[in-house]
Design a protein around this motif. Structure first.
Motif, PDB file in Angstrom:
ATOM      1  N   ALA A   1      -0.776   8.543  -7.177  1.00  0.00           N
ATOM      2  CA  ALA A   1      -1.836   8.822  -8.154  1.00  0.00           C
ATOM      3  C   ALA A   1      -2.445  10.200  -7.904  1.00  0.00           C
ATOM      4  CB  ALA A   1      -2.915   7.745  -8.062  1.00  0.00           C
TER       5      ALA A   1
ATOM      6  N   MET B   1      -0.271   1.997 -12.405  1.00  0.00           N
ATOM      7  CA  MET B   1      -1.195   1.492 -11.380  1.00  0.00           C
ATOM      8  C   MET B   1      -2.041   0.407 -12.062  1.00  0.00           C
ATOM      9  SD  MET B   1      -3.925   1.467  -9.295  1.00  0.00           S
ATOM     10  CE  MET B   1      -5.190   2.638  -9.767  1.00  0.00           C
TER      11      MET B   1
ATOM     12  N   LEU C   1      -4.456  -1.449 -11.369  1.00  0.00           N
ATOM     13  CA  LEU C   1      -5.919  -1.519 -11.259  1.00  0.00           C
ATOM     14  C   LEU C   1      -6.595  -0.550 -12.231  1.00  0.00           C
ATOM     15  CD1 LEU C   1      -6.377  -1.482  -7.347  1.00  0.00           C
ATOM     16  CD2 LEU C   1      -6.834  -3.404  -8.874  1.00  0.00           C
TER      17      LEU C   1
ATOM     18  N   GLY D   1       2.469  -0.897  -9.469  1.00  0.00           N
ATOM     19  CA  GLY D   1       1.854  -1.042  -8.161  1.00  0.00           C
ATOM     20  C   GLY D   1       0.464  -1.633  -8.275  1.00  0.00           C
ATOM     21  N   ALA D   2      -0.019  -2.169  -7.163  1.00  0.00           N
ATOM     22  CA  ALA D   2      -1.391  -2.644  -7.030  1.00  0.00           C
ATOM     23  C   ALA D   2      -1.725  -3.819  -7.956  1.00  0.00           C
ATOM     24  CB  ALA D   2      -2.368  -1.485  -7.224  1.00  0.00           C
ATOM     25  N   GLY D   3      -0.733  -4.660  -8.251  1.00  0.00           N
ATOM     26  CA  GLY D   3      -1.025  -5.844  -9.056  1.00  0.00           C
ATOM     27  C   GLY D   3       0.216  -6.485  -9.638  1.00  0.00           C
ATOM     28  N   ASN D   4      -0.030  -7.521 -10.456  1.00  0.00           N
ATOM     29  CA  ASN D   4       1.048  -8.311 -11.058  1.00  0.00           C
ATOM     30  C   ASN D   4       1.313  -7.846 -12.505  1.00  0.00           C
ATOM     31  OD1 ASN D   4       2.661 -10.295 -12.157  1.00  0.00           O
ATOM     32  ND2 ASN D   4       1.541 -11.975 -11.195  1.00  0.00           N
TER      33      ASN D   4
ATOM     34  N   ILE E   1       6.359  -3.263  -7.483  1.00  0.00           N
ATOM     35  CA  ILE E   1       6.168  -3.317  -6.032  1.00  0.00           C
ATOM     36  C   ILE E   1       5.702  -4.724  -5.692  1.00  0.00           C
ATOM     37  CG2 ILE E   1       4.814  -2.449  -4.079  1.00  0.00           C
ATOM     38  CD1 ILE E   1       5.163   0.319  -5.208  1.00  0.00           C
TER      39      ILE E   1
ATOM     40  N   PRO F   1       4.504  -7.290  -2.670  1.00  0.00           N
ATOM     41  CA  PRO F   1       3.984  -7.242  -1.304  1.00  0.00           C
ATOM     42  C   PRO F   1       4.406  -8.421  -0.433  1.00  0.00           C
ATOM     43  CG  PRO F   1       2.279  -8.013  -2.789  1.00  0.00           C
ATOM     44  CD  PRO F   1       3.509  -7.801  -3.625  1.00  0.00           C
TER      45      PRO F   1
ATOM     46  N   PHE G   1       5.903 -13.035  -4.182  1.00  0.00           N
ATOM     47  CA  PHE G   1       5.813 -12.160  -5.353  1.00  0.00           C
ATOM     48  C   PHE G   1       7.187 -11.643  -5.776  1.00  0.00           C
ATOM     49  CE2 PHE G   1       1.197 -11.953  -4.722  1.00  0.00           C
ATOM     50  CZ  PHE G   1       0.799 -12.097  -6.039  1.00  0.00           C
TER      51      PHE G   1
ATOM     52  N   GLU H   1       6.955  -2.694  -0.075  1.00  0.00           N
ATOM     53  CA  GLU H   1       6.261  -1.611   0.625  1.00  0.00           C
ATOM     54  C   GLU H   1       5.498  -2.166   1.811  1.00  0.00           C
ATOM     55  OE1 GLU H   1       4.084   1.605  -1.754  1.00  0.00           O
ATOM     56  OE2 GLU H   1       2.445   0.528  -0.800  1.00  0.00           O
TER      57      GLU H   1
ATOM     58  N   GLY I   1      -1.980   5.037   0.874  1.00  0.00           N
ATOM     59  CA  GLY I   1      -2.621   4.479  -0.320  1.00  0.00           C
ATOM     60  C   GLY I   1      -2.868   2.991  -0.190  1.00  0.00           C
ATOM     61  N   HIS I   2      -2.853   2.312  -1.321  1.00  0.00           N
ATOM     62  CA  HIS I   2      -3.163   0.881  -1.412  1.00  0.00           C
ATOM     63  C   HIS I   2      -2.072   0.089  -0.676  1.00  0.00           C
ATOM     64  CE1 HIS I   2      -4.982  -2.545  -3.482  1.00  0.00           C
ATOM     65  NE2 HIS I   2      -3.761  -2.984  -3.730  1.00  0.00           N
TER      66      HIS I   2
ATOM     67  N   GLY J   1      -0.445  -3.487   1.557  1.00  0.00           N
ATOM     68  CA  GLY J   1      -0.456  -4.915   1.840  1.00  0.00           C
ATOM     69  C   GLY J   1      -0.553  -5.152   3.342  1.00  0.00           C
TER      70      GLY J   1
ATOM     71  N   VAL K   1      -6.903   0.770   1.634  1.00  0.00           N
ATOM     72  CA  VAL K   1      -6.240   2.033   1.341  1.00  0.00           C
ATOM     73  C   VAL K   1      -6.010   2.818   2.642  1.00  0.00           C
ATOM     74  CG1 VAL K   1      -6.509   4.243   0.137  1.00  0.00           C
ATOM     75  CG2 VAL K   1      -7.253   2.160  -0.991  1.00  0.00           C
TER      76      VAL K   1
ATOM     77  N   MET L   1      -4.889  10.237   1.195  1.00  0.00           N
ATOM     78  CA  MET L   1      -3.957   9.109   1.342  1.00  0.00           C
ATOM     79  C   MET L   1      -2.655   9.595   1.986  1.00  0.00           C
ATOM     80  SD  MET L   1      -4.635   6.912  -2.101  1.00  0.00           S
ATOM     81  CE  MET L   1      -6.317   6.516  -2.590  1.00  0.00           C
TER      82      MET L   1
HETATM   83  O1  TUI Z   1      -0.134   0.956  -5.454  1.00  0.00           O
HETATM   84  C1  TUI Z   1       0.197   1.370  -4.372  1.00  0.00           C
HETATM   85  N1  TUI Z   1      -0.433   2.396  -3.750  1.00  0.00           N
HETATM   86  C2  TUI Z   1      -1.499   3.062  -4.250  1.00  0.00           C
HETATM   87  S1  TUI Z   1      -2.255   2.829  -5.756  1.00  0.00           S
HETATM   88  C3  TUI Z   1      -3.357   3.993  -5.418  1.00  0.00           C
HETATM   89  S2  TUI Z   1      -4.625   4.434  -6.517  1.00  0.00           S
HETATM   90  C4  TUI Z   1      -5.915   3.531  -5.869  1.00  0.00           C
HETATM   91  N2  TUI Z   1      -6.981   4.206  -5.512  1.00  0.00           N
HETATM   92  C5  TUI Z   1      -8.035   3.576  -4.998  1.00  0.00           C
HETATM   93  C6  TUI Z   1      -8.043   2.201  -4.843  1.00  0.00           C
HETATM   94  C7  TUI Z   1      -6.938   1.494  -5.169  1.00  0.00           C
HETATM   95  C8  TUI Z   1      -5.849   2.170  -5.698  1.00  0.00           C
HETATM   96  C9  TUI Z   1      -3.118   4.532  -4.209  1.00  0.00           C
HETATM   97  N3  TUI Z   1      -2.091   4.014  -3.594  1.00  0.00           N
HETATM   98  N4  TUI Z   1       1.220   0.835  -3.716  1.00  0.00           N
HETATM   99  C10 TUI Z   1       1.945  -0.262  -4.243  1.00  0.00           C
HETATM  100  C11 TUI Z   1       1.398  -1.547  -3.822  1.00  0.00           C
HETATM  101  N5  TUI Z   1       1.334  -2.559  -4.605  1.00  0.00           N
HETATM  102  N6  TUI Z   1       0.911  -1.853  -2.616  1.00  0.00           N
HETATM  103  C12 TUI Z   1       0.545  -3.181  -2.687  1.00  0.00           C
HETATM  104  C13 TUI Z   1       0.828  -3.601  -3.952  1.00  0.00           C
HETATM  105  C14 TUI Z   1       0.644  -4.858  -4.573  1.00  0.00           C
HETATM  106  C15 TUI Z   1      -0.379  -5.695  -4.207  1.00  0.00           C
HETATM  107  C16 TUI Z   1      -0.534  -6.928  -4.863  1.00  0.00           C
HETATM  108  C17 TUI Z   1       1.533  -5.265  -5.584  1.00  0.00           C
HETATM  109  C18 TUI Z   1       1.374  -6.472  -6.218  1.00  0.00           C
HETATM  110  C19 TUI Z   1       0.357  -7.282  -5.862  1.00  0.00           C
HETATM  111  O2  TUI Z   1       0.241  -8.423  -6.560  1.00  0.00           O
HETATM  112  C20 TUI Z   1      -0.578  -9.387  -6.011  1.00  0.00           C
HETATM  113  C21 TUI Z   1      -1.818  -9.594  -6.764  1.00  0.00           C
HETATM  114  O3  TUI Z   1      -2.615 -10.361  -6.205  1.00  0.00           O
HETATM  115  O4  TUI Z   1      -1.978  -9.051  -7.846  1.00  0.00           O
END
Ligand code: TUI
Length: 318
Positions: free
Chosen positions: A22, A72, A74, A96-99, A117, A119, A123, A138, A144-145, A147, A230, A277
């Motif tokens: 990001a 992303m 979120l 990334g960062a969610g479903n 991605i 975790p 998933f 990952e 960054g964000h 697990g 993070v 990050m």
């Molecule tokens: O997304 C990342 N890395 C990131 S996003 C980011 S921007 C940000 N800035 C501030 C706060 C938060 C984000 C900086 N770095 N990596 C991929 C990643 N995806 N890591 C973990 C996950 C992940 C987690 C939960 C993927 C799916 C998941 O689903 C479970 C759920 O509960 O939704």
């Protein structure tokens, strides 16, 4: 030549993805990686759909090769960006960062390769059932964000649980990391931190210098309590986070402290109070190189290791 299932699926020469970072991974970086034979990825971050669409049009002017866009999840614009990407029929979407469950159908209908991605094993299985083409797993070594699980533990467990290609991410910064990922059963790798020092990466020079100077123990994870952990390089912002945690500050206060801080570091160059990050592998990321050189060097090294990797009598690692 290391040619895997993911090379065949995506029509790429090297099984390497450039992490969609990001505020950092723009069309210029992604085009350079795709031109070099990897998968360049534009990060949509918290950007609105029109800004991301502009990036897509710009990469299409620079390269005919396959590229990806990272969503992303979120982001407040995740829904609009997801619709726009289906509209644009981008070749590959990484999430990334969610479903990403609710978007998979429209992306697949648009003929897009979808690679979330994941975790955990649960998933990864869930995403496979929903029809994705591959998963990126990952480890917590990543920047960054993050697990909980390490790359070393996550990859082989996911590889044993799904029938789609698994891409390893987190802690991979050279050919040794690539070879290790293949030993664990991965079909490819995703690399973020090393591409921060790519000549084509426009992150602020102060950020690059901090990565160059970083050692193995220089990262920390902020925001574990907020549910958005993070990994960043230690600086004054990390001290402020620790102070808030010590004083049992509210989640709102901690989230407020993190807001806008990636922009501050990556774009404005304030690496004291911004969010720098970085993955734990920063300690071995020391030189600025063009993307093509990074990729060629990493794969030459990986090939050499894999040829010599033999624990039977006569092998160099005996
Ligand atoms: O997304 C990342 N890395 C990131 S996003 C980011 S921007 C940000 N800035 C501030 C706060 C938060 C984000 C900086 N770095 N990596 C991929 C990643 N995806 N890591 C973990 C996950 C992940 C987690 C939960 C993927 C799916 C998941 O689903 C479970 C759920 O509960 O939704």
């Amino acid at each position: 030549m290391i040619f895997t299932k993911i090379c065949e699926m995506l029509k790429i020469e090297y099984p390497i993805f450039q992490g969609g970072m990001a505020q950092i991974s723009d069309f210029g970086l992604a085009a350079a990686v795709s031109e070099a034979g990897g998968l360049g990825i534009i990060a949509s971050g918290n950007n609105p759909p029109e800004a991301v669409r502009d990036q897509i049009h710009k990469i299409r002017e620079l390269t005919d090769k396959v590229f990806g866009v990272n969503v992303m999840l979120l982001s407040p614009y995740a829904k609009e960006v997801s619709r726009m990407l289906a509209d644009e029929r981008v070749p590959v979407i990484v999430t990334g960062a969610g479903n990403p469950g609710k978007y998979i159908k429209i992306w697949k209908e648009a003929g897009i390769k979808v690679i979330p991605i994941a975790p955990s094993v649960a998933f990864a299985r869930h995403f496979e059932k929903a029809g994705v083409d591959a998963v990126i797993c990952e480890g917590t070594e990543a920047g960054g964000h993050v697990g909980e699980l390490t790359t070393m533990c996550l990859i082989p467990q996911v590889v044993d649980s799904v029938n789609i290609p698994v891409i390893a991410a987190g802690g991979i910064g050279d050919g040794r990391g690539i070879a290790a990922a293949f030993c664990l059963g991965a079909s490819g790798v995703q690399v973020g931190t090393r591409f921060l020092l790519a000549k084509e990466c426009k992150v602020h020079q102060n950020y690059k210098e901090m990565i160059k100077k970083a050692g193995d123990t220089d990262t920390a994870v902020t925001g574990r309590k907020t549910g958005h952990p993070v990994r960043v390089l230690k600086n004054k912002l990390v001290s402020q986070f620790k102070e808030l945690e010590k004083n049992n500050a509210s989640i709102e206060e901690m989230e407020a402290l993190g807001r806008g801080k990636l922009y501050m570091a990556a774009v404005e160059g304030n690496v004291d109070y911004g969010s720098v990050m970085s993955g734990q592998i920063a300690g071995l990321v020391n030189k600025e190189q063009p993307c093509r050189e990074i990729i060629c060097e990493m794969f030459e090294e990986a090939e050499k290791i894999m040829k010599n990797l033999s624990l039977v009598a006569g092998g160099k690692n005996e």
